[in-house]
Scaffold this active site. Structure first.
Site, PDB file in Angstrom:
ATOM      1  N   HIS A  64       0.869  -1.183   0.000  1.00  0.00           N
ATOM      2  CA  HIS A  64       0.000   0.000   0.000  1.00  0.00           C
ATOM      3  C   HIS A  64       0.902   1.228   0.000  1.00  0.00           C
ATOM      4  CE1 HIS A  64      -3.685  -2.322   0.967  1.00  0.00           C
ATOM      5  NE2 HIS A  64      -2.818  -3.110   1.587  1.00  0.00           N
ATOM      6  N   HIS A 234      -2.349 -12.347   1.856  1.00  0.00           N
ATOM      7  CA  HIS A 234      -2.045 -12.372   3.300  1.00  0.00           C
ATOM      8  C   HIS A 234      -2.781 -13.477   4.070  1.00  0.00           C
ATOM      9  CE1 HIS A 234      -5.777 -10.157   3.321  1.00  0.00           C
ATOM     10  NE2 HIS A 234      -5.240  -8.957   3.158  1.00  0.00           N
ATOM     11  N   ASN A 281      -4.752  -6.796   9.570  1.00  0.00           N
ATOM     12  CA  ASN A 281      -5.904  -7.492   9.036  1.00  0.00           C
ATOM     13  C   ASN A 281      -5.493  -8.341   7.844  1.00  0.00           C
ATOM     14  OD1 ASN A 281      -8.498  -8.295   8.553  1.00  0.00           O
ATOM     15  ND2 ASN A 281      -9.185  -6.355   7.680  1.00  0.00           N
ATOM     16  N   ASP A 308       2.198  -7.018   2.524  1.00  0.00           N
ATOM     17  CA  ASP A 308       1.035  -6.204   2.894  1.00  0.00           C
ATOM     18  C   ASP A 308       1.517  -4.932   3.606  1.00  0.00           C
ATOM     19  OD1 ASP A 308      -1.542  -5.304   3.219  1.00  0.00           O
ATOM     20  OD2 ASP A 308      -2.065  -6.700   4.830  1.00  0.00           O
ATOM     21  N   HIS A 312       1.042   3.843   8.216  1.00  0.00           N
ATOM     22  CA  HIS A 312       0.075   4.762   8.803  1.00  0.00           C
ATOM     23  C   HIS A 312       0.816   5.871   9.540  1.00  0.00           C
ATOM     24  CE1 HIS A 312      -3.609   2.553   7.985  1.00  0.00           C
ATOM     25  NE2 HIS A 312      -3.025   1.444   8.382  1.00  0.00           N
TER      26      HIS A 312
END
Length: 429
Positions: A64, A234, A281, A308, A312
């Site tokens: 991401h 994942h 997650n 993954d 943040h």
């Protein structure tokens, strides 16, 4: 300028090579692998790799980069340089950005920005449904024509089975695999860690294994029926590992799976307190789940290790696991964590690790020029010091995200240099 990597242990799972050799790169291509190679030009760069390992650049199928719209967390430039520091030369960026990547124009935004600022190859996944709302298919054919290599609804599942089947049928027409986030939202509820005794101890709501298992089973059956290429992202449960073992036994090859380092290293037992750095997650599961995932990697029915990578802001990862964001960073630590946990312990050979972090991911993406050091392949190479020990320090991360549960962990296997497209994009100090 050419690059001569001299005297390293060359490990190439695709070519089944594990030997001391030189590697010569020029014009963005691997020109030769052999003994006592000479540089062709006085300006060629020489990398002394004696005592080091030379491998194809890592291919991470699941990151991401938060660009567009969430660039306070990460952007293409910082994410790509973090990848280079981790030995990763190709990534697939997930489409759950702001706005969602669900059209050719939005996919082209990432493609064009990456061409300007990225240190590595950034491939952008396209969303299966418009806005990832699960109501209407996105422009799959248009995104395929724009060069999107995969479809994904990552961050959630397409909950309507009929719509998911339609997406698979369109993916088959477009020649695209689907990368599948398996999560039944009606089962997850407000859960924030695995549903077990540790959740009870901490007084936190849990997420049961069937949250993942039900969608993994449903979508595997849909893929078998439609002929779609499905890649399960994942994976975290023993149930999914058993499914993959069964599929392999049946000779079904169009369903593949990945596991992340945190899911084969940590368990919910490691969550000693309410700490958002342990919130991801799917969540950290139990020892029986971890053992099943490791067995899947060892036996080959789980084919890929990815990260993954989910950066943040500090604010997003502060407070309680109940309210903090899901996700941890991983792109700068994935090789060292995997090498330490799997190769140093004798579970995998180094060649098997290269297969799962480079060759198999490239094969799933149909990147015929990546994942190997054979002459004619793209000059994407990573040089590793397998004996170098260091302690993971999030403050040293290139990524904007510092959210990791591995801070302070001692690992082996340090990335010393990363070459992408024939250019040195990272060198350790």
């Amino acid at each position: 300028m050419g690059i001569l990597i001299r005297g390293g242990r060359v490990v190439d799972a695709a070519a089944q090579i594990d030997k001391i050799a030189d590697v010569y790169l020029d014009d963005g291509v691997i020109q030769k692998v052999g003994e006592k190679l000479e540089a062709k030009d006085k300006d060629d760069k020489i990398i002394d790799a004696k005592g080091l390992v030379v491998m194809p650049g890592l291919v991470d199928l699941h990151v991401h980069f938060r660009d567009p719209g969430q660039t306070e967390k990460e952007d293409i430039e910082t994410g790509s340089h973090a990848a280079a520091r981790g030995g990763v030369t190709t990534v697939v960026a997930m489409p759950n950005t702001t706005p969602v990547i669900d059209s050719p124009d939005r996919a082209n935004y990432v493609k064009n920005k990456a061409a300007q600022v990225s240190a590595i190859h950034v491939l952008q996944a396209g969303a299966m449904t418009k806005g990832e709302l699960g109501e209407e298919l996105s422009d799959i054919a248009g995104m395929a024509a724009a060069g999107v290599p995969v479809l994904s609804e990552d961050g959630k599942s397409v909950m309507k089975a009929s719509l998911c089947k339609q997406a698979m049928e369109e993916a088959v027409k477009a020649g695209l695999p689907i990368f599948d986030h398996c999560e039944d939202m009606s089962l997850r509820g407000n859960g924030c860690m695995n549903e077990d005794e540790n959740a009870k101890r901490l007084g936190l709501p849990g997420i049961c294994n069937s949250t993942e298992d039900t969608i993994a089973a449903r979508d595997s059956l849909l893929a078998i029926e439609t002929g779609a290429k499905l890649h399960l992202c994942h994976c975290s449960t023993k149930g999914v590992a058993i499914m993959m073992k069964m599929l392999k036994a049946e000779g079904i090859e169009n369903v593949t799976a990945e596991v992340c380092p945190h899911h084969f290293i940590l368990t919910s037992d490691d969550i000693e307190r309410d700490d958002p750095n342990y919130k991801m997650n799917p969540p950290l599961r139990t020892r029986k789940d971890v053992d099943a995932l490791i067995e899947g990697l060892k036996e080959g029915y789980i084919q890929v290790i990815s990260t993954d990578h989910a950066p943040h802001t500090q604010k997003d990862k502060t407070g309680s696991m109940r309210t903090a964001a899901f996700g941890i960073v991983g792109i700068e630590t994935s090789f060292a964590l995997s090498y330490t946990a799997l190769v140093e312990t004798g579970i995998l050979t180094l060649s098997q690790l290269v297969e799962k972090m480079s060759y198999n991911p490239a094969k799933i993406l149909h990147l015929d020029k990546k994942g190997s050091l054979a002459p004619g392949m793209d000059a994407d190479v990573v040089v590793i010091d397998p004996e170098a020990e260091y302690v993971i320090d999030p403050k040293e991360f290139v990524s904007k995200g510092k959210n990791t549960p591995f801070g302070g962990k001692k690992v082996k296997g340090k990335v010393m240099a990363t070459v992408c497209g024939g250019k040195i994009v990272y060198e350790a100090e």
